[in-house]
Design a protein around this motif. Structure first.
Motif, PDB file in Angstrom:
ATOM      1  N   LYS A   1      39.221  33.047 137.093  1.00 55.89           N
ATOM      2  CA  LYS A   1      39.578  34.086 136.118  1.00 55.89           C
ATOM      3  C   LYS A   1      40.008  35.365 136.840  1.00 55.89           C
ATOM      4  O   LYS A   1      41.035  35.975 136.502  1.00 55.89           O
ATOM      5  CB  LYS A   1      38.386  34.367 135.205  1.00 55.89           C
ATOM      6  N   ARG A   2      39.228  35.756 137.866  1.00 56.65           N
ATOM      7  CA  ARG A   2      39.585  36.961 138.621  1.00 56.65           C
ATOM      8  C   ARG A   2      40.891  36.766 139.389  1.00 56.65           C
ATOM      9  O   ARG A   2      41.691  37.699 139.522  1.00 56.65           O
ATOM     10  CB  ARG A   2      38.449  37.330 139.574  1.00 56.65           C
ATOM     11  N   LEU A   3      41.108  35.543 139.895  1.00 53.46           N
ATOM     12  CA  LEU A   3      42.351  35.261 140.613  1.00 53.46           C
ATOM     13  C   LEU A   3      43.548  35.414 139.682  1.00 53.46           C
ATOM     14  O   LEU A   3      44.557  36.043 140.044  1.00 53.46           O
ATOM     15  CB  LEU A   3      42.304  33.848 141.199  1.00 53.46           C
ATOM     16  N   ARG A   4      43.449  34.852 138.492  1.00 54.34           N
ATOM     17  CA  ARG A   4      44.552  34.981 137.531  1.00 54.34           C
ATOM     18  C   ARG A   4      44.802  36.448 137.175  1.00 54.34           C
ATOM     19  O   ARG A   4      45.950  36.892 137.068  1.00 54.34           O
ATOM     20  CB  ARG A   4      44.246  34.172 136.272  1.00 54.34           C
TER      21      ARG A   4
ATOM     22  N   MET B   1      45.697  27.819 145.225  1.00 60.71           N
ATOM     23  CA  MET B   1      45.652  29.174 145.772  1.00 60.71           C
ATOM     24  C   MET B   1      44.205  29.612 146.003  1.00 60.71           C
ATOM     25  O   MET B   1      43.886  30.266 147.001  1.00 60.71           O
ATOM     26  CB  MET B   1      46.377  30.135 144.828  1.00 60.71           C
ATOM     27  N   ASP B   2      43.334  29.238 145.086  1.00 59.63           N
ATOM     28  CA  ASP B   2      41.913  29.569 145.236  1.00 59.63           C
ATOM     29  C   ASP B   2      41.342  28.913 146.487  1.00 59.63           C
ATOM     30  O   ASP B   2      40.580  29.537 147.238  1.00 59.63           O
ATOM     31  CB  ASP B   2      41.149  29.115 143.991  1.00 59.63           C
ATOM     32  N   LYS B   3      41.698  27.657 146.720  1.00 63.71           N
ATOM     33  CA  LYS B   3      41.209  26.960 147.909  1.00 63.71           C
ATOM     34  C   LYS B   3      41.712  27.649 149.179  1.00 63.71           C
ATOM     35  O   LYS B   3      40.970  27.795 150.156  1.00 63.71           O
ATOM     36  CB  LYS B   3      41.646  25.502 147.899  1.00 63.71           C
TER      37      LYS B   3
ATOM     38  N   LEU C   1      42.409  30.775 149.544  1.00 64.88           N
ATOM     39  CA  LEU C   1      41.643  32.010 149.686  1.00 64.88           C
ATOM     40  C   LEU C   1      40.233  31.728 150.213  1.00 64.88           C
ATOM     41  O   LEU C   1      39.714  32.475 151.043  1.00 64.88           O
ATOM     42  CB  LEU C   1      41.573  32.736 148.342  1.00 64.88           C
ATOM     43  N   LEU C   2      39.615  30.648 149.734  1.00 63.92           N
ATOM     44  CA  LEU C   2      38.284  30.283 150.225  1.00 63.92           C
ATOM     45  C   LEU C   2      38.314  29.997 151.721  1.00 63.92           C
ATOM     46  O   LEU C   2      37.380  30.343 152.456  1.00 63.92           O
ATOM     47  CB  LEU C   2      37.757  29.057 149.472  1.00 63.92           C
ATOM     48  N   ASP C   3      39.385  29.361 152.171  1.00 67.31           N
ATOM     49  CA  ASP C   3      39.488  28.972 153.577  1.00 67.31           C
ATOM     50  C   ASP C   3      39.896  30.124 154.491  1.00 67.31           C
ATOM     51  O   ASP C   3      39.589  30.101 155.691  1.00 67.31           O
ATOM     52  CB  ASP C   3      40.510  27.834 153.734  1.00 67.31           C
ATOM     53  N   HIS C   4      40.571  31.133 153.940  1.00 67.74           N
ATOM     54  CA  HIS C   4      41.170  32.148 154.806  1.00 67.74           C
ATOM     55  C   HIS C   4      40.715  33.582 154.545  1.00 67.74           C
ATOM     56  O   HIS C   4      41.025  34.471 155.343  1.00 67.74           O
ATOM     57  CB  HIS C   4      42.705  32.100 154.682  1.00 67.74           C
ATOM     58  N   VAL C   5      40.007  33.816 153.459  1.00 67.31           N
ATOM     59  CA  VAL C   5      39.585  35.182 153.129  1.00 67.31           C
ATOM     60  C   VAL C   5      38.074  35.199 152.928  1.00 67.31           C
ATOM     61  O   VAL C   5      37.549  34.474 152.079  1.00 67.31           O
ATOM     62  CB  VAL C   5      40.290  35.696 151.852  1.00 67.31           C
ATOM     63  N   SER C   6      37.385  35.996 153.711  1.00 72.96           N
ATOM     64  CA  SER C   6      35.937  36.122 153.558  1.00 72.96           C
ATOM     65  C   SER C   6      35.612  37.414 152.817  1.00 72.96           C
ATOM     66  O   SER C   6      36.373  38.384 152.864  1.00 72.96           O
ATOM     67  CB  SER C   6      35.251  36.124 154.930  1.00 72.96           C
ATOM     68  N   GLY C   7      34.485  37.409 152.139  1.00 74.05           N
ATOM     69  CA  GLY C   7      34.080  38.609 151.421  1.00 74.05           C
ATOM     70  C   GLY C   7      34.838  38.791 150.119  1.00 74.05           C
ATOM     71  O   GLY C   7      35.436  37.861 149.573  1.00 74.05           O
ATOM     72  N   GLN C   8      34.827  40.016 149.623  1.00 74.24           N
ATOM     73  CA  GLN C   8      35.457  40.320 148.337  1.00 74.24           C
ATOM     74  C   GLN C   8      36.977  40.186 148.421  1.00 74.24           C
ATOM     75  O   GLN C   8      37.599  40.591 149.402  1.00 74.24           O
ATOM     76  CB  GLN C   8      35.096  41.743 147.901  1.00 74.24           C
ATOM     77  N   ARG C   9      37.552  39.596 147.395  1.00 73.83           N
ATOM     78  CA  ARG C   9      39.004  39.443 147.348  1.00 73.83           C
ATOM     79  C   ARG C   9      39.641  40.715 146.800  1.00 73.83           C
ATOM     80  O   ARG C   9      39.402  41.100 145.663  1.00 73.83           O
ATOM     81  CB  ARG C   9      39.388  38.254 146.467  1.00 73.83           C
ATOM     82  N   ARG C  10      40.475  41.327 147.612  1.00 73.94           N
ATOM     83  CA  ARG C  10      41.163  42.547 147.198  1.00 73.94           C
ATOM     84  C   ARG C  10      42.640  42.244 146.959  1.00 73.94           C
ATOM     85  O   ARG C  10      43.088  41.106 147.124  1.00 73.94           O
ATOM     86  CB  ARG C  10      40.978  43.632 148.254  1.00 73.94           C
ATOM     87  N   VAL C  11      43.388  43.274 146.576  1.00 75.70           N
ATOM     88  CA  VAL C  11      44.808  43.097 146.265  1.00 75.70           C
ATOM     89  C   VAL C  11      45.547  42.480 147.447  1.00 75.70           C
ATOM     90  O   VAL C  11      46.405  41.608 147.277  1.00 75.70           O
ATOM     91  CB  VAL C  11      45.445  44.452 145.883  1.00 75.70           C
TER      92      VAL C  11
ATOM     93  N   TYR D   1      45.364  38.727 147.429  1.00 74.96           N
ATOM     94  CA  TYR D   1      46.245  38.103 146.444  1.00 74.96           C
ATOM     95  C   TYR D   1      47.703  38.166 146.904  1.00 74.96           C
ATOM     96  O   TYR D   1      48.473  37.228 146.670  1.00 74.96           O
ATOM     97  CB  TYR D   1      46.081  38.783 145.088  1.00 74.96           C
ATOM     98  N   GLU D   2      48.069  39.248 147.550  1.00 77.76           N
ATOM     99  CA  GLU D   2      49.432  39.358 148.079  1.00 77.76           C
ATOM    100  C   GLU D   2      49.667  38.314 149.165  1.00 77.76           C
ATOM    101  O   GLU D   2      50.747  37.703 149.228  1.00 77.76           O
ATOM    102  CB  GLU D   2      49.657  40.765 148.637  1.00 77.76           C
ATOM    103  N   ARG D   3      48.668  38.096 150.004  1.00 79.91           N
ATOM    104  CA  ARG D   3      48.798  37.097 151.074  1.00 79.91           C
ATOM    105  C   ARG D   3      48.975  35.697 150.509  1.00 79.91           C
ATOM    106  O   ARG D   3      49.832  34.935 150.964  1.00 79.91           O
ATOM    107  CB  ARG D   3      47.572  37.140 151.986  1.00 79.91           C
ATOM    108  N   VAL D   4      48.154  35.341 149.518  1.00 81.46           N
ATOM    109  CA  VAL D   4      48.239  33.986 148.990  1.00 81.46           C
ATOM    110  C   VAL D   4      49.544  33.783 148.223  1.00 81.46           C
ATOM    111  O   VAL D   4      50.109  32.680 148.214  1.00 81.46           O
ATOM    112  CB  VAL D   4      47.014  33.646 148.112  1.00 81.46           C
ATOM    113  N   LEU D   5      50.067  34.835 147.610  1.00 82.99           N
ATOM    114  CA  LEU D   5      51.375  34.734 146.962  1.00 82.99           C
ATOM    115  C   LEU D   5      52.466  34.450 147.989  1.00 82.99           C
ATOM    116  O   LEU D   5      53.351  33.618 147.771  1.00 82.99           O
ATOM    117  CB  LEU D   5      51.692  36.034 146.215  1.00 82.99           C
ATOM    118  N   MET D   6      52.393  35.137 149.114  1.00 81.49           N
ATOM    119  CA  MET D   6      53.377  34.934 150.166  1.00 81.49           C
ATOM    120  C   MET D   6      53.303  33.505 150.701  1.00 81.49           C
ATOM    121  O   MET D   6      54.329  32.836 150.892  1.00 81.49           O
ATOM    122  CB  MET D   6      53.143  35.929 151.302  1.00 81.49           C
ATOM    123  N   VAL D   7      52.083  33.010 150.917  1.00 81.63           N
ATOM    124  CA  VAL D   7      51.903  31.639 151.401  1.00 81.63           C
ATOM    125  C   VAL D   7      52.446  30.647 150.383  1.00 81.63           C
ATOM    126  O   VAL D   7      53.118  29.670 150.739  1.00 81.63           O
ATOM    127  CB  VAL D   7      50.412  31.361 151.692  1.00 81.63           C
ATOM    128  N   ALA D   8      52.154  30.879 149.104  1.00 78.63           N
ATOM    129  CA  ALA D   8      52.613  29.970 148.051  1.00 78.63           C
ATOM    130  C   ALA D   8      54.130  29.894 148.016  1.00 78.63           C
ATOM    131  O   ALA D   8      54.709  28.810 147.842  1.00 78.63           O
ATOM    132  CB  ALA D   8      52.063  30.424 146.701  1.00 78.63           C
TER     133      ALA D   8
END
Length: 207
Positions: free
Chosen positions: A146-149, A171-173, A175-185, A188-195
């Motif tokens: 929900k927070r990711l969306r 995308m959530d997976k 983020l789990l593999d590459h981002v630790s701690g709280q997910r900030r903007v 989300y920008e990084r995972v969009l670029m990867v996608a």
């Protein structure tokens, strides 16, 4: 008198403890089936003193290692119960003594005592814990998605893309593999670029 010590040959013939090397953390509650207890031979035939000691042993076993077992030792048992050892041995020697139903098991290289009802209650507690953890895990995943969306929508991702469950979970997976701690903007920008780079969106119109 205490129960004779078990020799090595006898110990080898004992059953292994059914629950293995069980050590439960944050273990504060088990179900108590009062109807079953009130209709048991222990309640119907034992003295109230013995019943109280037997009930205490059920609870003490919850805090032992492995969980659900007791030491097969009169000195340790009397101290756990805060009873004089002479009185403890008198109670233990009764036909309906507080250890009625307990049997010897192997716990690694140790011999300890187990009880079928204690094992049954612990199995129920383990099943309930697993169900709570599963439900908590499902709730955590739902909140994370929900927070990711919401984060992606704030970056301009359209609802059609956000309705793509496979994409969002992928995308959530990441983020789990590459981002630790709280997910900030920035996450989300990084995972969009990867996608975009990996072609997860399919047709460009999806984003």
């Amino acid at each position: 008198m205490g129960v004779p010590k078990v020799n090595l040959v006898e110990a080898a013939e004992l059953p292994d403890y059914e629950l293995g090397d069980l050590r439960l953390e944050n273990h504060f509650f088990v179900a108590w089936h009062f109807s079953r207890w009130l209709n048991s031979a222990m309640h119907l035939c034992a003295t109230y003193e013995v019943q109280g000691v037997a009930r205490a042993l059920f609870d003490i076993a919850q805090m032992q290692s492995p969980t659900g077992t007791l030491p097969d030792d009169d000195v340790q048992l009397s101290r756990l119960l805060r009873l004089d050892i002479i009185r403890w041995r008198e109670l233990r020697a009764m036909d309906f003594g507080p250890l009625r139903g307990w049997f010897r098991v192997r716990c690694g290289d140790r011999v300890r005592l187990a009880h079928p009802v204690v094992i049954e209650v612990l199995q129920d507690a383990l099943a309930r814990r697993e169900e709570r953890e599963r439900a908590a895990g499902e709730r955590a995943v739902a909140m994370r998605l929900k927070r990711l969306r919401e984060g992606l929508r704030a970056l301009g991702v359209n609802d059609r893309t956000l309705d793509d469950t496979v994409l969002v979970e992928r995308m959530d997976k990441w983020l789990l593999d590459h981002v630790s701690g709280q997910r900030r903007v920035s996450a989300y920008e990084r995972v969009l670029m990867v996608a975009r780079q990996e072609g997860w969106f399919g047709r460009p119109a999806h984003y």
